[in-house]
Design an enzyme around this catalytic site. Structure first.
Site, mmCIF file in Angstrom:
data_model
loop_
_atom_site.group_PDB
_atom_site.id
_atom_site.type_symbol
_atom_site.label_atom_id
_atom_site.label_comp_id
_atom_site.label_asym_id
_atom_site.label_seq_id
_atom_site.Cartn_x
_atom_site.Cartn_y
_atom_site.Cartn_z
ATOM 1 N N GLU A 23 30.932 -20.024 -31.072
ATOM 2 C CA GLU A 23 30.068 -19.961 -32.249
ATOM 3 C C GLU A 23 30.404 -18.732 -33.097
ATOM 4 O O GLU A 23 30.853 -17.716 -32.581
ATOM 5 C CB GLU A 23 28.606 -19.881 -31.792
ATOM 6 C CG GLU A 23 27.589 -19.828 -32.933
ATOM 7 C CD GLU A 23 26.194 -19.454 -32.456
ATOM 8 O OE1 GLU A 23 25.241 -19.760 -33.167
ATOM 9 O OE2 GLU A 23 26.073 -18.846 -31.374
ATOM 10 N N LYS A 118 22.466 -26.617 -35.767
ATOM 11 C CA LYS A 118 21.685 -25.830 -34.819
ATOM 12 C C LYS A 118 20.191 -25.918 -35.109
ATOM 13 O O LYS A 118 19.746 -25.795 -36.240
ATOM 14 C CB LYS A 118 22.151 -24.371 -34.874
ATOM 15 C CG LYS A 118 21.574 -23.473 -33.776
ATOM 16 C CD LYS A 118 22.198 -22.087 -33.865
ATOM 17 C CE LYS A 118 21.689 -21.147 -32.781
ATOM 18 N NZ LYS A 118 22.317 -19.796 -32.904
ATOM 19 N N CYS A 153 24.331 -22.256 -28.610
ATOM 20 C CA CYS A 153 23.782 -20.948 -28.254
ATOM 21 C C CYS A 153 22.313 -20.995 -27.830
ATOM 22 O O CYS A 153 21.988 -21.513 -26.758
ATOM 23 C CB CYS A 153 23.980 -19.972 -29.413
ATOM 24 S SG CYS A 153 23.862 -18.218 -28.947
#
Length: 519
Positions: A23, A118, A153
């Site tokens: 990322e 995300k 993440c």
């Protein structure tokens, strides 16, 4: 992108099936790119209407015939003319352009076949990126017979979409670009990755950035309850490909076991290797745990620690190595907690249940969650001969229970070093974690459960605040020892075949180019 392309076009990628990059490191807002709809199966290599790096990497994927997973800054036009003005929490900006933290998957022909935006942003990201109101649930099929789900993440700590992929879509292989900020004692990078893969019994390909002084390092390839296939934590910014052959998984087939790895004969060590250059956050949650400090020279302890009605049983035995007045030694606490007055790295509210032994610098609770600096010499005056931790965790439809272990090198213990037992009862799961091989150095050894709280976090964002005319409660509420969600744990049975697929992972450095993961 030159560094990415150099990796893709090197001999290191021969015979690989899939590569995953970390990322946050490929591009920024100034080089944000439009991304075609995955349903169109568009190849930027033959339709160069996108930022040049995406065109070049699409061509490289086609040239090398490899699946490529990228994380990038995406831009999108928004507003009434595009029919998407209300599908994010924030309004379309006056510029008519909005930005996302996005995973993009290229197939062997360089075509974009999957995209994920995300869901759970990290602090300052909320001021720069948008979040869809309807969570992306993204997965894709491959020509080597594996279906991958993917997220990014911080998403790993939430039910949507990470657990939805496993529980609702029965996905057994997960791709995970990340730029993780490690926190002691429970949420360092590889520690969380391996624990999450173990708890869900899924294959996980995790590609992290590499900025150890900024709290970021730790990538790996994991085979569920069979443990890690390859992983690494580094003390200097590092670019490294981590590769493995990953057994394919199939629901309904007998669980596989990896070939037995012969463990070295244990040797008590007064001085052992330790990581001193990885910066970490401290978990301030431990300050409200029920905990008890153990004597500095304890040898045999059996205790029950309770946080309200939640209790953990501990049996810990140590043997003497030697004593040195010239060296510092960690102190240890036994701790129990169950409630929702906790956070994940002080970013989002959480609901946790924990039974754990963890290290402290001295007798004070506020010294827990730190490690001694490189300027201090540290000795293992005693080694751990055995540890047993037991707790009963309420059954819930939204729950993850995992082993959380960590040694002085910031790596979790191998699955061969402990035994994990779960016993399902009508309204609870009894869990036992047992150290079955002696260990010189330990920072953490415990059972960590996430009950995926539904308490919202507003992140100091104007558009997330409640309406002013909404009734406000008065007084102070106490949410300690919160009631855990009722329901049943619906984790599916996950099994595998004996066939394999190759995999690679790499790390990313802020100092140069950096990279990725391979499958």
């Amino acid at each position: 992108s030159e560094g990415y392309r150099a990796i893709l076009e090197s001999d290191q990628t021969n015979d690989l099936d899939i590569i995953v990059f970390p990322e946050y490191v490929l591009n920024n807002r100034e080089t944000a790119t439009f991304v075609p709809d995955p349903n169109d199966r568009m190849s930027p290599c033959i339709s160069p209407d996108y930022e040049m790096f995406l065109v070049e990497l699409s061509c490289a994927a086609r040239s090398r015939k490899i699946y490529v997973v990228l994380n990038l800054k995406e831009k999108e036009l928004c507003g009434p003319a595009y029919g998407n003005g209300s599908n994010t929490y924030n309004a379309c900006p006056e510029t008519g352009v909005r930005y996302f933290n996005t995973n993009v998957v290229l197939d062997r022909e360089g075509r974009i076949i999957s995209r994920y935006r995300k869901t759970h942003l990290w602090r300052h990201e909320y001021y720069k990126n948008e979040v869809l109101k309807q969570t992306d649930i993204s997965y894709f099929d491959t020509d080597f017979g594996v279906t991958f789900g993917h997220f990014i993440c911080f998403d790993m700590l939430f039910y949507e979409p990470a657990m939805q992929l496993v529980h609702e879509k029965n996905i057994t292989d997960i791709i995970y670009p990340t730029y993780w900020f490690s926190e002691l004692p429970f949420l360092t990078a590889v520690q969380l990755q391996e624990g999450w893969a173990f708890a869900n019994n899924v294959n996980l390909l995790a590609a992290d950035g590499s900025d150890p002084s900024g709290k970021t390092t730790g990538s790996g390839i994991y085979a569920g309850r069979a443990g890690r296939l390859a992983a690494g934590i580094f003390e200097e910014p590092t670019t490294r490909l981590i590769t493995a052959r990953v057994p394919k998984r199939r629901p309904g087939q007998p669980a596989y076991e990896l070939p037995t790895v012969v463990q070295p004969i244990f040797q008590p060590q007064l001085i052992s290797q330790r990581s001193t250059k990885l910066a970490t956050f401290r978990d301030y949650n431990v300050d409200i745990f029920s905990s008890e400090l153990l004597d500095i020279d304890f040898m045999n302890v059996s205790k029950t620690i309770c946080h309200h009605d939640f209790c953990c049983d501990f049996n810990v035995q140590r043997n003497v190595i030697g004593f040195s007045s010239d060296h510092a030694a960690y102190r240890y606490r036994l701790a129990a907690y169950w409630g929702n007055e906790t956070t994940f790295i002080r970013v989002d509210r959480s609901e946790q249940a924990v039974c754990a032994l963890f290290a402290c610098l001295d007798k004070e609770l506020y010294s827990c969650g730190y490690t001694f600096p490189s300027t201090r010499q540290v000795a293992n005056q005693l080694y751990f001969n055995s540890i047993k931790i037991r707790g009963s965790f309420a059954t819930a439809s939204r729950r993850l229970i995992m082993p959380s272990t960590l040694d002085g090198m910031m790596m979790p213990l191998s699955v061969a070093q402990y035994k994990w037992t779960e016993t399902e009862l009508s309204r609870e799961t009894r869990v036992e974690l047992e150290l079955i091989q002696p260990k010189n150095d330990l920072l953490t050894f415990g059972i960590w459960a996430n009950y995926f709280t539904k308490i919202p976090t507003l992140h100091n964002l104007d558009h997330m605040q409640p309406y002013r005319n909404q009734p406000q409660s008065s007084g102070t509420s106490n949410t300690s020892n919160a009631n855990i969600n009722d329901g049943s744990n619906t984790t599916p049975s996950v099994n595998n075949s004996t066939s394999t697929a190759s995999a690679i992972t790499s790390l990313c450095s802020l100092m140069a180019f950096c990279l990725m993961l391979q499958f």
